[in-house]
Scaffold this motif. Structure first.
Motif, short mmCIF file in Angstrom:
data_model
loop_
_atom_site.label_atom_id
_atom_site.label_comp_id
_atom_site.label_asym_id
_atom_site.label_seq_id
_atom_site.Cartn_x
_atom_site.Cartn_y
_atom_site.Cartn_z
N ILE A 138 2.63 19.42 1.95
CA ILE A 138 3.91 19.47 2.66
C ILE A 138 4.22 18.10 3.27
N GLY A 139 3.18 17.36 3.66
CA GLY A 139 3.41 16.00 4.16
C GLY A 139 3.94 15.10 3.07
N GLY A 140 3.39 15.25 1.88
CA GLY A 140 3.81 14.41 0.75
C GLY A 140 5.26 14.67 0.36
N LEU B 219 2.04 9.68 -8.47
CA LEU B 219 1.42 9.27 -9.74
C LEU B 219 2.39 9.28 -10.92
N PRO B 220 3.26 10.29 -11.03
CA PRO B 220 4.21 10.24 -12.16
C PRO B 220 5.08 8.98 -12.13
N ILE B 221 5.55 8.57 -10.95
CA ILE B 221 6.41 7.37 -10.95
C ILE B 221 5.58 6.10 -11.14
N VAL C 66 7.56 26.23 -5.69
CA VAL C 66 7.45 24.83 -6.10
C VAL C 66 6.71 24.73 -7.43
N GLY C 67 7.31 24.09 -8.40
CA GLY C 67 6.63 23.74 -9.65
C GLY C 67 5.82 24.88 -10.24
N ASP C 68 4.61 24.53 -10.64
CA ASP C 68 3.71 25.50 -11.27
C ASP C 68 2.40 25.54 -10.47
N ASP D 80 10.59 24.51 -12.97
CA ASP D 80 11.32 23.25 -12.80
C ASP D 80 11.66 22.97 -11.35
N TRP D 81 12.03 21.72 -11.13
CA TRP D 81 12.67 21.33 -9.87
C TRP D 81 14.03 22.04 -9.81
N PRO D 82 14.54 22.28 -8.61
CA PRO D 82 15.85 22.92 -8.53
C PRO D 82 16.97 22.01 -9.04
N ALA E 31 0.83 -1.21 0.00
CA ALA E 31 0.00 0.00 0.00
C ALA E 31 0.86 1.26 0.00
N LYS E 32 0.32 2.31 -0.55
CA LYS E 32 0.96 3.62 -0.53
C LYS E 32 -0.09 4.65 -0.16
N LEU E 33 0.31 5.62 0.65
CA LEU E 33 -0.59 6.74 0.90
C LEU E 33 -0.57 7.65 -0.32
N HIS F 166 -1.30 23.54 -6.21
CA HIS F 166 -2.67 23.32 -5.73
C HIS F 166 -2.92 21.87 -5.32
N ARG F 167 -2.07 20.95 -5.76
CA ARG F 167 -2.26 19.55 -5.40
C ARG F 167 -1.26 19.09 -4.33
N GLY F 168 -0.02 19.44 -4.50
CA GLY F 168 1.04 18.89 -3.64
C GLY F 168 0.88 19.33 -2.19
N MET G 168 2.73 7.56 9.43
CA MET G 168 2.56 8.65 8.45
C MET G 168 2.93 9.99 9.06
N VAL G 169 3.21 10.94 8.19
CA VAL G 169 3.53 12.29 8.63
C VAL G 169 2.21 12.98 8.94
N VAL G 170 2.09 13.55 10.11
CA VAL G 170 0.86 14.28 10.40
C VAL G 170 1.10 15.79 10.56
C1 LIG Z 1 5.32 18.85 -12.82
C2 LIG Z 1 5.79 18.80 -11.40
C3 LIG Z 1 6.71 19.74 -10.96
C4 LIG Z 1 7.15 19.72 -9.66
N1 LIG Z 1 8.06 20.63 -9.27
C5 LIG Z 1 8.53 20.60 -8.00
C6 LIG Z 1 9.49 21.55 -7.57
O1 LIG Z 1 9.89 22.44 -8.31
N2 LIG Z 1 9.95 21.45 -6.31
C7 LIG Z 1 9.49 20.50 -5.46
O2 LIG Z 1 9.93 20.47 -4.33
N3 LIG Z 1 8.57 19.61 -5.83
C8 LIG Z 1 8.07 19.64 -7.08
N4 LIG Z 1 7.13 18.74 -7.45
C9 LIG Z 1 6.66 17.75 -6.48
C10 LIG Z 1 5.48 18.29 -5.69
O3 LIG Z 1 5.88 19.23 -4.76
C11 LIG Z 1 4.79 17.11 -5.01
O4 LIG Z 1 3.50 17.50 -4.80
C12 LIG Z 1 5.40 16.67 -3.70
O5 LIG Z 1 6.75 16.32 -3.85
C13 LIG Z 1 4.71 15.45 -3.14
O6 LIG Z 1 3.56 15.84 -2.50
P1 LIG Z 1 2.20 15.11 -2.79
O7 LIG Z 1 1.23 15.60 -1.76
O8 LIG Z 1 1.81 15.31 -4.18
O9 LIG Z 1 2.58 13.57 -2.47
P2 LIG Z 1 2.17 12.23 -3.21
O10 LIG Z 1 2.65 12.22 -4.58
O11 LIG Z 1 0.74 11.96 -2.99
O12 LIG Z 1 3.01 11.23 -2.33
C14 LIG Z 1 4.41 11.19 -2.41
C15 LIG Z 1 4.95 10.10 -1.48
O13 LIG Z 1 4.75 10.45 -0.14
C16 LIG Z 1 3.90 9.52 0.53
N5 LIG Z 1 3.05 10.32 1.40
C17 LIG Z 1 2.21 11.34 1.02
N6 LIG Z 1 1.69 11.92 2.11
C18 LIG Z 1 2.18 11.28 3.17
C19 LIG Z 1 2.01 11.42 4.58
N7 LIG Z 1 1.23 12.37 5.12
N8 LIG Z 1 2.68 10.57 5.38
C20 LIG Z 1 3.49 9.60 4.87
N9 LIG Z 1 3.67 9.42 3.58
C21 LIG Z 1 3.03 10.26 2.72
C22 LIG Z 1 3.20 8.79 -0.56
O14 LIG Z 1 2.82 7.50 -0.16
C23 LIG Z 1 4.24 8.77 -1.63
O15 LIG Z 1 5.15 7.76 -1.41
C24 LIG Z 1 6.67 18.73 -8.76
C25 LIG Z 1 5.74 17.80 -9.19
C26 LIG Z 1 5.31 17.81 -10.50
C27 LIG Z 1 4.31 16.80 -10.94
#
Ligand SMILES: Cc1cc2nc3c(=O)[nH]c(=O)nc-3n(C[C@H](O)[C@H](O)[C@H](O)COP(=O)(O)OP(=O)(O)OC[C@H]3O[C@@H](n4cnc5c(N)ncnc54)[C@H](O)[C@@H]3O)c2cc1C
Lengths: 763, 275
Positions: free
Chosen positions: B116-118, B38-40, B105-107, B195-197, B28-30, B112-114, B170-172
């Motif tokens: 800080i826990g992720g 999702l990209p990976i 971060v990104g665009d 872009d990513w740094p 399982a993955k959170l 709007h989706r990412g 999990m990170v809370v």
């Molecule tokens: C086009 C694009 C550009 C981006 N550019 C940048 C950038 O410039 N700089 C940057 O820093 N990042 C960048 N990102 C990454 C972005 O910030 C992601 O949103 C972030 O890295 C992951 O957050 P998420 O909530 O989407 O996590 P998810 O993708 O949902 O999860 C990532 C991982 O963390 C785990 N996880 C998620 N939440 C928790 C939790 N609460 N506790 C434990 N495990 C957890 C998941 O199981 C998974 O393994 C980019 C992403 C994309 C698609």
């Protein structure tokens, strides 16, 4: 006032922006009911002997109806090279049978009920490949040690031209030579490739595919499948960008048609983005050596461009691009002596095709870099060196040493307009100030002056067909053999008809991309559409008026000479009595009012212009940012400035992208390292300034509209201007050249290297 | 570009998420914002068979000051989106580096989706917010079957995609010290704005953290020690790449990355110092 030359808003956009366009993968059509989904199994190895393909596990996977390999293709012959001058042993298998030649080479196809099942099942096809050394660069290919086609005896697909005579540069005070890389790029249209096919009971096949010219695509399908083209109904749905990579058909499209016959069910295919980045044609890919010689007063006396064109694994349009590069080698300059020689080489990479400019940007990039190198060597302002060597204004056709016949041009005015608009003297002063202060952010000013060939014979000649019909309800239909995929033909062609007939633009429907309705056509490519397709619509409107005049004369019992077009009533009126007459619609009610015509331009046109790029370069990190783009792009008469500016904007952006960002890369084993959009850096608005477009219009005599092409000009002009600007920003530090893309790392290293060189010379 | 088949579970609370994690185990993955996961998955580099969607846990999204006086911390819920953090008034006043970095971060879609826990859990060495968090100091709050625990940020990111978190945790929450008016600097080096740094440097209060200079985000300890000794910014920044182990890719080889680390550290420190 004529509607031509006005900013008519694109009539196609409400549809695109609201209901959404229908791309091939979106099609809902009865003929595709129950279609299977094709998923290609592609080679993960660049070069190797294909030992075995085991489909047994895939056949057991959910939803799998068939798995096709080379063993199933007994009724297909390999695809011959697309041009007679290419080594004829270099044929392309539909599916690899004994050898794979690039990462992405199709090996098998899985047909499944659902698309997602295909991706899972494809992973189960076990492919055994014995790797051979990859041939990644043109230098590797030219050594002919590892051959892609051993039966061909060489990796050279074709050779063009002869070496320069030994005394070519004799007598020049200064001679500068430089190796240049015009790197491989990916077209990345928003819509990746897709096709669908369905056979009818009548033995005809309907093929839908995303392309830039249905008629040409149909012709290729017929050739490849050994079918009478009349048995192929090819339909081009809405197309989300092509940039040259969708010219004609790809083998996959024809294969989808074959698969549909093979399994007796409709088949559809849509590639993913990762598949697109390895499977769709790439562009550019030339390794060049320029040599330029002349006098210290700035006069260039001789110029040579020798280059190798990377064609990828199988010959496509890339193999013919050297001829265009050679033809346009001297560009806008009146060099007394010009030499060019090119080779087309096979490498274990994705095939190269036409990409926005196709052969001409490579020529412009080379000569514009050469001029700057020459200017730097003699210590003269690059604007002055250009001015000194530009062809003087000409109004009658001019033939260059490479045999191109330019229609007309005034390059000096183009350059002056661009320099004026940019404020060249002020920019140089600001540059001097920052150099003096030793700022981290230095200013670079880059120039390019270009001429290019548009509407060249693309195999279908320099002609285009148009059909025009006015209907009894006052609407009209235009049928065109051009094939819009973003350009706005629907608006422009309607304007051209409206201009002569008085029928409002919104009542004119433009139809394209269906070979049953439009059997003849040359498609949209090579910036040909307005000057040939638009001119055909213009000609059709004229012919329709003559037809209407004869009919109206009978109906009104008037002398045909006394009847004149009355735009207000969209019909013909008796001279001197406006409003008294008959409308085209009324005439159409009596009998169909329809004409069919072919316009033949007989010759291409040569749009030209000048670009000034201004960059700010962080000399500590090497990162350049474009802060201004000032461009003059003379495309003759402009039918709709909004559309023309759109073409310029997109073109300029794509040129900046090549200069600074984009590059398709392979590792030494031939694995692509830029096969996702996480790795391939296409450009977006955040990297671009607002463009400063300067107007200039020199109508061509080659067509009644006076129009030249505008689709590729922006790219051709902007690429070297930006590259030159980056180098100019570091010129005071001793940098003379940086290859494209001018990445921060490359620029930083060039600056450091120049510093080392300087300190060593000081010792 | 199509992921392997997976099951999808939507949970409404941290307890439900933890129960689901225990139930499905390693497969399982959170799923939070999904913008790293999702990209990976689409590239089939990750093939989880169950996704536990935690984005519906509403009480994981907040920014607040916990406690008062000099020991007060800023607490950020793990489900807080980058966009929310960027716009948050408390964050802007109490720890302005974080909202600034969130905005880099990104665009807009990514922000709007990412969450800080992720980004914290994912442990990509090139990520922006972990770099800022590492410079700020503070802790990552984890919750698992055995309850809550706090791990200092300096111990949390242990390597490429590796953390001190165990699979059933999990990170809370993220907890960072208030910096208020203390100067800070963030230098993110990219080829394109979204872009990513390639390398990034965060500087605040004498601490410096670097993105993409090792298997995880790292502190530039040699620089920090030099500053503590009273070295000039220029001198200290020259040491920024010491002890790092940068990778090489098409954007930067190791030598260039080291150069960037020194350059960006100098600039970030200068900004923080207001020069
Ligand atoms: C086009 C694009 C550009 C981006 N550019 C940048 C950038 O410039 N700089 C940057 O820093 N990042 C960048 N990102 C990454 C972005 O910030 C992601 O949103 C972030 O890295 C992951 O957050 P998420 O909530 O989407 O996590 P998810 O993708 O949902 O999860 C990532 C991982 O963390 C785990 N996880 C998620 N939440 C928790 C939790 N609460 N506790 C434990 N495990 C957890 C998941 O199981 C998974 O393994 C980019 C992403 C994309 C698609």
């Amino acid at each position: 006032m004529s509607i031509l030359g006005t900013r008519v808003v694109r009539t196609e956009d409400p549809l695109f922006l609201t209901r959404g366009a229908t791309y091939t993968d979106d099609l809902v059509d009865d003929r595709l009911t129950g279609a299977l989904h094709a998923t290609f199994v592609r080679s993960q190895v660049a070069h190797g002997r294909l030992l075995s393909v085991d489909t047994s596990a895939a056949l057991e996977a959910p939803g799998v109806v068939a798995v096709v390999t080379a063993a199933d293709l007994s009724d297909l012959v390999p695809l011959p090279p697309p041009f007679p001058f290419i080594n004829q042993e270099m044929t392309r298998p539909w599916l690899a049978s004994d050898r794979v030649r690039f990462v992405g080479d199709p090996i098998a196809v899985v047909l499944t009920e659902e698309r997602y099942q295909g991706e899972d099942a494809a992973e189960l096809v076990a492919v055994d490949i014995d790797p051979l050394p990859a041939v990644v660069s043109t230098a590797d290919a030219a050594r002919d040690e590892v051959l892609l086609f051993p039966e061909a005896g060489t990796n050279v697909m074709a050779s063009f031209g002869e070496p320069a005579p030994a005394d070519f540069f004799d007598g020049c005070e200064v001679v500068v030579t430089q190796a240049l890389v015009n790197q491989r790029v990916a077209p990345v249209p928003l819509e990746s490739r897709a096709a669908a096919a369905s056979w009818g009971a009548d033995g005809r096949v309907t093929v839908w595919c995303t392309n830039q010219g249905a008629q040409q695509a149909r012709g290729q399908l017929g050739d490849w499948l050994k079918m009478d083209p009349d048995l192929i109904h090819l339909i081009t749905p809405d197309v989300g960008g092509g940039f040259g990579a969708k010219i004609g058909a790809d083998p996959e499209y024809a294969f989808v048609a074959w698969l549909a016959k093979h399994v007796g069910r409709p088949v559809r295919w849509a590639e993913s983005r990762s598949e697109n980045l390895v499977g769709m044609l790439h562009g550019r890919g030339q390794d060049q050596v320029v040599t330029i010689g002349g006098r210290r007063d700035g006069t260039v006396e001789a110029y040579s461009l020798v280059f190798d064109q990377d064609c990828g694994a199988y010959p496509r349009i890339g193999a013919v691009l050297p001829t265009l590069t050679m033809l346009m080698a001297p560009g806008v300059y009146g060099f007394p002596k010009v030499h060019s020689q090119g080779r087309a080489l096979a490498t274990t990479t994705t095939s190269i095709g036409a990409y926005r400019g196709a052969g001409r940007p490579e020529a412009t990039a080379a000569v514009e870099r050469a001029i700057d190198l020459f200017a730097a060597e003699i210590g003269m302002d690059p604007a002055d060196v250009r001015r000194k060597n530009l062809l003087p204004a000409f109004h009658e056709p001019h033939t260059t040493p490479m045999g191109a016949t330019y229609d007309n041009g005034d390059y000096t005015v183009a350059l002056d307009k661009a320099l004026d608009a940019a404020g060249y003297a002020d920019l140089r002063a600001e540059q001097a100030r920052r150099r003096e202060a030793g700022d981290a952010r230095q200013l670079g000013i880059g120039l390019s002056v270009y001429v290019e060939i548009t509407g060249a014979d693309n195999g279908a000649g320099t002609k285009e067909a148009a059909e025009l019909e006015v209907h009894p309800d006052g609407t009209a239909t235009v049928l065109t053999g051009t094939s819009p995929h973003g350009q706005g033909h629907a608006t422009a062609w309607a304007m051209i008809a409206s201009d002569q007939l008085g029928i409002p633009v919104e009542k004119i429907t433009v139809v394209h991309g269906d070979t049953d309705r439009v059997p003849e056509g040359g498609g949209t490519m090579g910036s040909r559409s307005l000057q040939q397709g638009g001119a055909a619509v213009h000609q059709a409107a004229g012919e329709l008026i003559e037809l209407a005049r004869r009919r109206a004369a009978e109906k009104l019992e008037a002398n045909p000479e006394d009847l004149v077009v009355d735009l207000g009533m969209a019909g013909l009126a008796v001279r001197g009595t406006p409003g008294v007459g008959v409308t085209f619609a009324e005439l159409a009610a009596d009998d169909r009012l329809l004409v069919n015509t072919v316009f033949n331009a007989n010759a291409p046109t040569f749009p030209f212009g000048a670009h000034v790029a201004v960059v700010e370069l962080d000399v500590e990190s090497g990162k350049a940012q474009v802060v201004r783009m000032v461009t003059v792009d003379d495309a003759g008469t402009i039918v709709n400035p909004l559309l023309a500016e759109g073409q310029r904007h997109g073109g300029i952006a794509q040129g900046v992208a090549q200069a600074l960002l984009e590059e398709v890369l392979y590792d030494e084993d031939g694995n692509p390292t830029t096969s996702t959009l996480a790795d391939y850096p296409f450009i977006s608005a955040t990297e671009l300034p607002s463009f400063e477009l300067v107007e200039m219009s020199t109508p061509t005599p080659m067509n009644p509209l006076g129009a030249k092409g505008i689709g590729e000009a922006g790219t051709i002009g902007s690429t070297p201007a930006v590259q030159n600007a980056v180098i100019d920003a570091a010129a005071h530090l001793g940098v003379r050249h940086v290859d494209m893309p001018a990445t921060p790392m490359r620029v930083w290293r060039a600056i450091r290297q120049a510093g080392h060189n300087a300190s060593q010379e000081g010792n | 570009m199509i992921p392997s088949p997976f099951e999808y579970v939507k949970v409404r609370s941290v307890d439900e998420a933890l129960a689901a994690l225990t139930e499905h185990g390693e497969d399982a993955k959170l799923l939070a914002g999904g913008h790293s996961l999702l990209p990976i998955m689409k590239l089939r580099l990750a093939i989880p068979t169950v996704l536990i969607d935690i984005s519906g846990i509403s009480d994981l999204s907040y920014v607040r000051v916990d406690g008062d006086g000099p020991d007060a911390m800023v607490a950020i819920g793990a489900g807080t989106r980058h966009f929310e953090l960027e716009r948050d008034d408390v964050a802007r006043t109490e720890v302005p580096l974080l909202p600034h970095v969130a905005g880099r971060v990104g665009d807009p879609q990514v922000r709007h989706r990412g969450t800080i826990g992720g980004t914290t859990a994912h442990s990509d060495p090139a990520s922006d917010l972990p770099t800022a968090l590492l410079a700020l100091g503070g802790t990552v709050v984890l919750q698992g079957p055995g309850g809550r625990r706090e791990v200092p940020v300096t111990e949390f990111w242990t390597g490429f995609f590796e953390t001190a978190m165990s699979p059933d945790e999990m990170v809370v929450e993220l907890r960072v010290p208030r910096t208020g008016s203390i100067g800070w600097g963030y230098e993110k080096f990219t080829r394109r704005e979204n872009d990513w740094p390639i390398v990034a440097a965060a500087a605040v209060d004498g601490r410096v953290a670097l993105a993409n200079m090792a298997g995880s985000v790292v502190r530039a300890t040699a620089t920090e020690e030099a500053l503590a000794r009273g070295a000039s910014i220029a001198e200290a920044a020259e040491l920024a790449d010491q002890g790092t182990s940068p990778g090489a890719d098409m954007h930067a080889d190791q030598e260039y990355r080291r150069h960037l680390a020194r350059l960006l550290t100098r600039r970030a420190l200068e900004t923080a110092a207001g020069v």
